[in-house]
Design a protein around this motif. Structure first.
Motif, short mmCIF file in Angstrom:
data_model
loop_
_atom_site.label_atom_id
_atom_site.label_comp_id
_atom_site.label_asym_id
_atom_site.label_seq_id
_atom_site.Cartn_x
_atom_site.Cartn_y
_atom_site.Cartn_z
N PRO A 229 49.75 52.68 34.59
CA PRO A 229 49.31 51.29 34.77
C PRO A 229 50.03 50.59 35.94
O PRO A 229 49.45 49.73 36.60
CB PRO A 229 49.67 50.62 33.44
N SER B 18 57.77 43.48 30.34
CA SER B 18 58.26 42.96 31.61
C SER B 18 57.68 41.57 31.90
O SER B 18 58.36 40.70 32.44
CB SER B 18 57.95 43.93 32.76
N GLN C 111 37.25 49.15 36.56
CA GLN C 111 36.35 48.12 37.12
C GLN C 111 37.16 47.29 38.11
O GLN C 111 38.26 46.84 37.80
CB GLN C 111 35.86 47.21 36.00
N HIS D 122 58.35 35.02 42.40
CA HIS D 122 58.34 36.47 42.61
C HIS D 122 56.96 36.96 42.17
O HIS D 122 56.50 36.62 41.07
CB HIS D 122 59.45 37.14 41.80
N ASN E 151 53.49 44.71 45.60
CA ASN E 151 54.85 44.35 45.20
C ASN E 151 55.85 44.88 46.23
O ASN E 151 55.93 46.09 46.46
CB ASN E 151 55.18 44.91 43.80
N ALA F 119 67.51 44.60 41.03
CA ALA F 119 66.04 44.66 41.02
C ALA F 119 65.50 43.67 42.07
O ALA F 119 66.06 43.56 43.16
CB ALA F 119 65.51 44.42 39.62
N CYS F 120 64.43 42.97 41.74
CA CYS F 120 63.79 42.11 42.75
C CYS F 120 64.58 40.85 43.06
O CYS F 120 64.21 40.09 43.95
CB CYS F 120 62.40 41.71 42.30
N PRO G 83 55.06 40.33 41.52
CA PRO G 83 54.84 41.78 41.38
C PRO G 83 53.36 42.09 41.55
O PRO G 83 52.98 43.17 41.98
CB PRO G 83 55.31 42.08 39.96
N GLU H 254 66.28 47.62 46.05
CA GLU H 254 66.38 48.43 44.84
C GLU H 254 65.77 49.80 45.08
O GLU H 254 65.52 50.56 44.15
CB GLU H 254 65.74 47.73 43.64
N GLY I 221 41.90 40.39 37.53
CA GLY I 221 42.85 40.57 36.42
C GLY I 221 44.31 40.55 36.86
O GLY I 221 45.15 39.90 36.24
N SER J 223 63.99 42.35 37.30
CA SER J 223 64.00 42.97 35.97
C SER J 223 65.39 43.40 35.58
O SER J 223 66.25 43.70 36.42
CB SER J 223 63.09 44.20 35.98
N LYS K 296 50.42 33.10 35.92
CA LYS K 296 50.96 33.12 34.56
C LYS K 296 52.27 32.32 34.51
O LYS K 296 52.51 31.55 33.58
CB LYS K 296 51.27 34.56 34.12
N LYS L 238 39.23 44.11 37.39
CA LYS L 238 40.58 44.16 36.79
C LYS L 238 41.65 44.01 37.89
O LYS L 238 42.67 43.35 37.68
CB LYS L 238 40.77 45.47 36.03
P1 HMG Z 1 47.39 47.20 32.50
O1 HMG Z 1 47.58 47.78 31.16
O2 HMG Z 1 46.90 48.10 33.58
O3 HMG Z 1 46.38 46.00 32.54
O4 HMG Z 1 48.79 46.57 32.91
P2 HMG Z 1 45.89 44.99 31.39
O5 HMG Z 1 44.99 45.70 30.44
O6 HMG Z 1 47.06 44.22 30.84
O7 HMG Z 1 44.97 44.04 32.29
C1 HMG Z 1 45.53 43.24 33.28
C2 HMG Z 1 44.71 41.96 33.37
O8 HMG Z 1 43.40 42.27 33.88
C3 HMG Z 1 44.46 41.27 32.01
O9 HMG Z 1 44.49 39.89 32.23
C4 HMG Z 1 43.04 41.71 31.66
O10 HMG Z 1 42.38 40.81 30.79
C5 HMG Z 1 42.40 41.68 33.05
P3 HMG Z 1 45.58 38.94 31.47
O11 HMG Z 1 45.35 39.11 30.04
O12 HMG Z 1 46.95 39.51 31.89
O13 HMG Z 1 45.34 37.60 32.05
N1 HMG Z 1 41.17 42.49 33.18
C6 HMG Z 1 40.11 42.09 33.89
N2 HMG Z 1 39.84 40.95 34.56
C7 HMG Z 1 38.64 40.84 35.21
N3 HMG Z 1 37.70 41.83 35.17
C8 HMG Z 1 37.91 42.98 34.51
C9 HMG Z 1 39.16 43.15 33.82
N4 HMG Z 1 39.70 44.14 33.07
C10 HMG Z 1 40.94 43.72 32.70
N5 HMG Z 1 36.98 43.94 34.52
C11 HMG Z 1 50.47 45.59 34.28
C12 HMG Z 1 49.00 45.60 33.91
C13 HMG Z 1 50.74 44.46 35.26
C14 HMG Z 1 51.32 45.38 33.01
C15 HMG Z 1 50.81 46.97 34.92
O14 HMG Z 1 50.17 47.06 36.16
C16 HMG Z 1 52.29 47.20 35.11
O15 HMG Z 1 52.97 47.72 34.21
N6 HMG Z 1 52.87 46.85 36.32
C17 HMG Z 1 54.28 47.01 36.61
C18 HMG Z 1 55.15 46.00 35.89
C19 HMG Z 1 55.04 44.60 36.44
O16 HMG Z 1 54.61 44.36 37.54
N7 HMG Z 1 55.54 43.61 35.65
C20 HMG Z 1 55.54 42.24 36.06
C21 HMG Z 1 56.74 41.42 35.50
S1 HMG Z 1 58.30 42.26 35.80
C22 HMG Z 1 58.68 41.92 37.46
O17 HMG Z 1 58.08 41.08 38.07
C23 HMG Z 1 59.77 42.72 38.07
C24 HMG Z 1 59.34 43.85 38.98
O18 HMG Z 1 58.88 43.34 40.22
C25 HMG Z 1 60.49 44.83 39.19
C26 HMG Z 1 61.82 44.28 39.69
O19 HMG Z 1 62.30 43.23 39.32
O20 HMG Z 1 62.47 45.06 40.40
C27 HMG Z 1 58.20 44.66 38.38
#
Ligand code: HMG
Length: 389
Positions: free
Chosen positions: A150, A203, A31, A235, A278, A112-113, A237, A81, A38, A310, A244, A34
């Motif tokens: 994801p 993460s 959807q 930062h 990102n 990383a970032c 992503p 990275e 989301g 990270s 948050k 998300k």
């Molecule tokens: P996911 O499993 O696809 O999504 O993972 P989810 O089920 O957790 O849903 C995401 C949000 O959408 C949730 O909101 C849902 O409720 C909402 P939240 O609870 O978080 O507030 N949602 C909706 N909202 C409106 N309408 C809808 C709907 N459905 C769901 N219909 C995840 C999401 C970001 C975890 C995934 O994409 C991922 O693994 N991404 C990569 C990791 C990442 O970015 N981590 C961030 C922190 S780490 C970081 O910043 C370092 C990094 O940049 C690397 C580096 O340092 O080099 C990653």
């Protein structure tokens, strides 16, 4: 009297193509709410087959050189990275593409970032040692996760170039800095892999813990109180992460966390990341570009930065926009870098994602796709060949 050191110029570049999240959602049945609500993402940049961190980095840096020349630059710090070589710095290719003199030191940095923030802080140290010198900091990354994972919705690509020196035209960086390091496996990419591995939930928790740790250290270093900041660049992503993070910080500080308070502090910083995705090391500085390009005059009003990489390392620090900074922005070019991208169909995106450079040591030309100023024209004898277009 202490000298003022900081960001004198900032320019960015992004990929040739864009994948709309509506296109991805149609493919995988998600959807769209998300993605749009989301995680707070609308689209993500995708590099052409003849673009990489070198061409993006050079495209970001070339306008800085055109405006300021090369005579004071004696150091290039290239943060990434998405490294293309285990030995040679990507910055050395950029050094040659943008015509820097041989009397320059060039090095690549990685955590990383967080890498670009390390580069910025190291640059400030070098300038403090010799205020006549400037340092060119380049943050360039291509974020790639597995198809149908994801993380796929949180890819992107961009490079930011920053010129660091005394009496900065854009932003003075203040001394107090809050630091935090913890050995966690929230996101990583072993040398033999193209796409990152990630524990999404872990993460997000690791990011929030690192923010808390860096902020705590910042306050112990005599940092400012939360009420003093005009805005916060996190930062990003995905842009919802900034929401948050800021909510977490306000909570930790015992402040009001209502939607308006959060939006006032971070809203403008998300505009570019929301459509670029990102860009790892570049992301927090794209947040700064978006803020400066859109905000009413911020002269003298502190901006907080939270850089997270990270693994993990985080740093909280402050920048103060300089008088007259608005005359030095690149707002039009920044918007053009985003609007010039060509949309991809899902099939086109998938084929670019699955592409990798041949590893047989032969001569291979890359398809001519980019309309940017530099391209990776091919690979021959395991050597990447770059051209100015
Ligand atoms: P996911 O499993 O696809 O999504 O993972 P989810 O089920 O957790 O849903 C995401 C949000 O959408 C949730 O909101 C849902 O409720 C909402 P939240 O609870 O978080 O507030 N949602 C909706 N909202 C409106 N309408 C809808 C709907 N459905 C769901 N219909 C995840 C999401 C970001 C975890 C995934 O994409 C991922 O693994 N991404 C990569 C990791 C990442 O970015 N981590 C961030 C922190 S780490 C970081 O910043 C370092 C990094 O940049 C690397 C580096 O340092 O080099 C990653």
């Amino acid at each position: 009297m202490s000298i003022s050191i900081g960001i004198h110029d900032l320019s960015f570049a992004t990929g040739e193509f864009v994948l709309e999240h509506t296109t991805l959602a149609r493919h995988n049945g998600t959807q769209i709410g998300k993605y749009h609500v989301g995680i707070g993402q609308e689209s993500m940049s995708v590099p052409a087959a003849d673009e990489d961190i070198v061409t993006l980095g050079a495209a970001a840096a070339a306008p800085v050189i055109a405006r300021h020349g090369t005579s004071r630059i004696r150091t290039v710090l290239f943060a990434t990275e998405s490294s293309i070589d285990q030995a040679k710095s990507a910055g050395v290719y950029v050094h040659s593409l943008i015509g820097l003199p041989s009397q320059t030191r060039v090095v690549e940095l990685k955590q990383a970032c967080y890498g670009a923030t390390a580069a910025l802080q190291f640059a400030i140290g070098l300038v403090r040692r010799d205020p006549a010198q400037q340092v060119l900091v380049i943050a360039s990354d291509v974020s790639k996760y597995e198809l149908d994972s994801p993380g796929e919705a949180t890819q992107g690509a961009a490079a930011v170039a920053m010129l660091v020196g005394v009496n900065p035209a854009l932003m003075r960086i203040e001394d107090p800095s809050g630091l935090f390091t913890a050995d966690v496996m929230d996101f990583w990419r072993p040398n033999y892999r193209d796409a990152a591995l990630v524990d999404g939930e872990e993460s997000i928790n690791a990011y929030l813990q690192a923010l808390e740790g860096a902020w705590k250290d910042y306050t112990e270093q005599d940092g400012r109180s939360p009420q003093e900041f005009a805005a916060f660049c996190y930062h990003q992503p995905f842009t919802k992460m900034a929401t948050k993070a800021h909510r977490h910080l306000l909570n930790y500080c015992g402040q009001d966390t209502d939607h308006d308070a959060v939006n006032a502090a971070i809203g403008l910083t998300t505009a570019y990341n929301r459509v670029i995705g990102n860009s790892y090391t570049a992301s927090v500085y794209l947040g700064l570009a978006a803020l400066l390009d859109q905000a009413d005059d911020l002269t003298g009003r502190p901006v907080g930065f939270l850089s997270y990489g990270s693994g993990s390392v985080a740093e909280f620090f402050t920048g103060v926009p300089a008088a007259g900074y608005r005359d030095h922005l690149r707002t039009e070019a920044n918007r053009a870098a985003i609007s010039r991208r060509t949309p991809l169909s899902y099939a086109q995106y998938r084929s670019l994602h699955e592409r990798s450079l041949p590893t047989d040591g032969g001569d291979h030309a890359t398809p001519a796709q980019t309309t940017g100023p530099f391209r990776l024209s091919g690979i021959s004898g395991h050597k990447r060949i770059y051209k100015t277009c």
